[in-house]
Design an enzyme around this catalytic site. Structure first.
Site, PDB file in Angstrom:
ATOM      1  N   SER A   1       0.845  -1.268  -0.023  1.00 29.46           N
ATOM      2  CA  SER A   1      -0.018  -0.015   0.087  1.00 29.46           C
ATOM      3  C   SER A   1       0.956   1.114  -0.115  1.00 29.46           C
ATOM      4  O   SER A   1       0.278   2.355  -0.399  1.00 29.46           O
ATOM      5  CB  SER A   1      -1.068   0.017   1.328  1.00 29.46           C
ATOM      6  OG  SER A   1      -0.269  -0.318   2.438  1.00 29.46           O
TER       7      SER A   1
ATOM      8  N   ASP B   1      -3.799   5.503  11.829  1.00 23.47           N
ATOM      9  CA  ASP B   1      -3.052   5.219  10.612  1.00 23.47           C
ATOM     10  C   ASP B   1      -1.871   6.053  10.850  1.00 23.47           C
ATOM     11  O   ASP B   1      -1.909   7.172  10.075  1.00 23.47           O
ATOM     12  CB  ASP B   1      -3.629   5.430   9.248  1.00 23.47           C
ATOM     13  CG  ASP B   1      -2.764   5.035   8.367  1.00 23.47           C
ATOM     14  OD1 ASP B   1      -1.632   4.711   8.369  1.00 23.47           O
ATOM     15  OD2 ASP B   1      -3.390   4.826   7.081  1.00 23.47           O
TER      16      ASP B   1
ATOM     17  N   HIS C   1       0.565   5.127   6.495  1.00 21.04           N
ATOM     18  CA  HIS C   1       0.555   5.757   5.107  1.00 21.04           C
ATOM     19  C   HIS C   1       0.746   7.296   5.284  1.00 21.04           C
ATOM     20  O   HIS C   1       0.863   7.768   6.381  1.00 21.04           O
ATOM     21  CB  HIS C   1      -0.902   5.096   4.622  1.00 21.04           C
ATOM     22  CG  HIS C   1      -1.232   3.779   4.487  1.00 21.04           C
ATOM     23  ND1 HIS C   1      -1.398   2.874   5.604  1.00 21.04           N
ATOM     24  CD2 HIS C   1      -0.452   3.051   3.515  1.00 21.04           C
ATOM     25  CE1 HIS C   1      -1.662   1.599   5.127  1.00 21.04           C
ATOM     26  NE2 HIS C   1      -0.921   1.591   4.144  1.00 21.04           N
TER      27      HIS C   1
END
Length: 376
Positions: free
Chosen positions: A131, A354, A357
């Site tokens: 990702s 998160d 990311h």
């Protein structure tokens, strides 16, 4: 400008990529690439790279720049929810208004999407990895779309491969989602992570620019671990030291590069290790248990917590590959950006956290701006 094997079509004296002195040429090529990036900046640099022969675009600091970000994220309709921090309600936008400034007076050319498309006309770029590769892929598609907003584009997906194409330029920007680079195969005993098998490499053949990445999934355990056993040769293991497994998989990938890449047709990059920020004591803020509420980069050019061990493993494997591979060494500059993650403004929203990311617009745009300086 200096020369190395990466510009062998321009330089008569460039050595063969298969030379036994690869380690030296790998370092020489890296230095040549970063010098080229500084020279390409022209008048925007405070001094020329000739005055700073050790110019390294990966060492520097973040400086406020109101001309950033390079695109308006609200005008980029294909940013996925997990990266769309402002759309998800993040109240501050300062995190997107920083520019990476290399040390020693070096300078990066500002990303020019139209020039990128013209120079890459008829070519294909592929990001291969997890990702974090998707993070960088979406960043580049937004940067290009904003440069030519009226140009036709189409987005397609087949299995794990997504393609963003600009038909008028013949340019394709692709993403192959393969989180370990090596294969995970479903067999009667369960899902097997095969450290010495890389059948997925068939998709990478003939691509003009390849940007690889893996690390994010190597320490996954429990329900999110996508394999049940590890296999190397005929030996099957329930588990092993994850850093050892990471090194073995990278070595398999390196053998694939040596066996399949023609440097005259394809350039190979490795994204580096994209860091997470879940422990404030690593950046001098022990009370911070995550990246939530962080609104500014770390000052200076050094991360207090040091570099992750996975980076040393990666560099060790890269040094043994005979074919040219350039490390897009984004680890240190990204470590300084504790403010750049979605935190509670990502896919999980208020119930998630998160710090792995990156928001878009944001840090991956700089990864692509450096890539732009290295490949054109």
């Amino acid at each position: 400008m200096g020369c190395g094997w990466w510009v062998q079509r321009r330089c008569r004296w460039a050595p063969s990529p298969s030379s036994s002195s690869h380690s030296f040429h790998w370092k020489l090529a890296f230095l040549t690439l970063v010098l080229w990036g500084a020279e390409a900046a022209g008048g925007s640099s405070s001094s020329s790279s000739k005055d700073h022969p050790q110019c390294d675009v990966f060492q520097g600091s973040w400086v406020p720049d109101p001309s950033y970000p390079l695109y308006d994220p609200s005008a980029c309709p294909f940013i996925e929810r997990e990266f769309a921090c402002l759309r998800n309600g993040r109240p501050d936008a300062a995190f997107s208004k920083y520019r990476w400034q290399p040390l020693a007076g070096c300078s990066l050319s500002r990303f020019d999407g139209r020039n990128f498309l013209e120079r890459m006309r008829g070519k294909t770029i592929m990001f291969v990895g997890d990702s974090l590769s998707r993070n960088q892929w979406q960043s580049l598609t937004c940067m290009l779309h904003s440069a030519v907003p009226d140009a036709k584009y189409n987005i397609t997906r087949q299995d794990d491969v997504s393609t963003f194409a600009f038909p008028d330029y013949g340019v394709k920007v692709m993403l192959d989602r393969t989180v370990y680079l090596v294969d995970v195969v479903r067999e009667p005993i369960g899902r097997v992570l095969k450290l010495d098998s890389i059948q997925g490499g068939k998709l990478w053949m003939g691509i003009d620019q390849l940007i690889f990445n893996t690390w994010h999934w190597w320490n996954r355990r429990g329900p999110t671990q996508p394999w049940d056993y590890i296999q190397e040769g005929k030996q099957i293991y329930k588990d092993m030291d994850r850093m050892v497994a990471f090194e073995k998989a990278l070595t398999t990938w390196g053998r694939w590069v040596d066996a399949n890449i023609d440097p005259a047709k394809s350039k190979v990059f490795f994204q580096g290790i994209s860091p997470s920020h879940y422990n404030g004591s690593q950046w001098g803020e022990p009370s911070a248990k995550s990246c939530v509420g962080q609104t500014q980069p770390i000052g200076g050019s050094t991360y207090p917590g040091g570099l992750p061990p996975a980076l040393s493993v990666l560099k060790g494997v890269l040094s043994k590959i005979k074919k040219p591979v350039t490390l897009l060494d984004i680890t240190n500059l990204s470590l300084l950006r504790k403010d750049g993650h979605p935190s509670t403004y990502g896919l999980g929203g208020r119930t998630g956290m998160d710090c792995s990311h990156w928001c878009l617009a944001g840090v991956p745009d700089t990864w692509n701006e450096i890539l732009y300086n290295l490949i054109l």
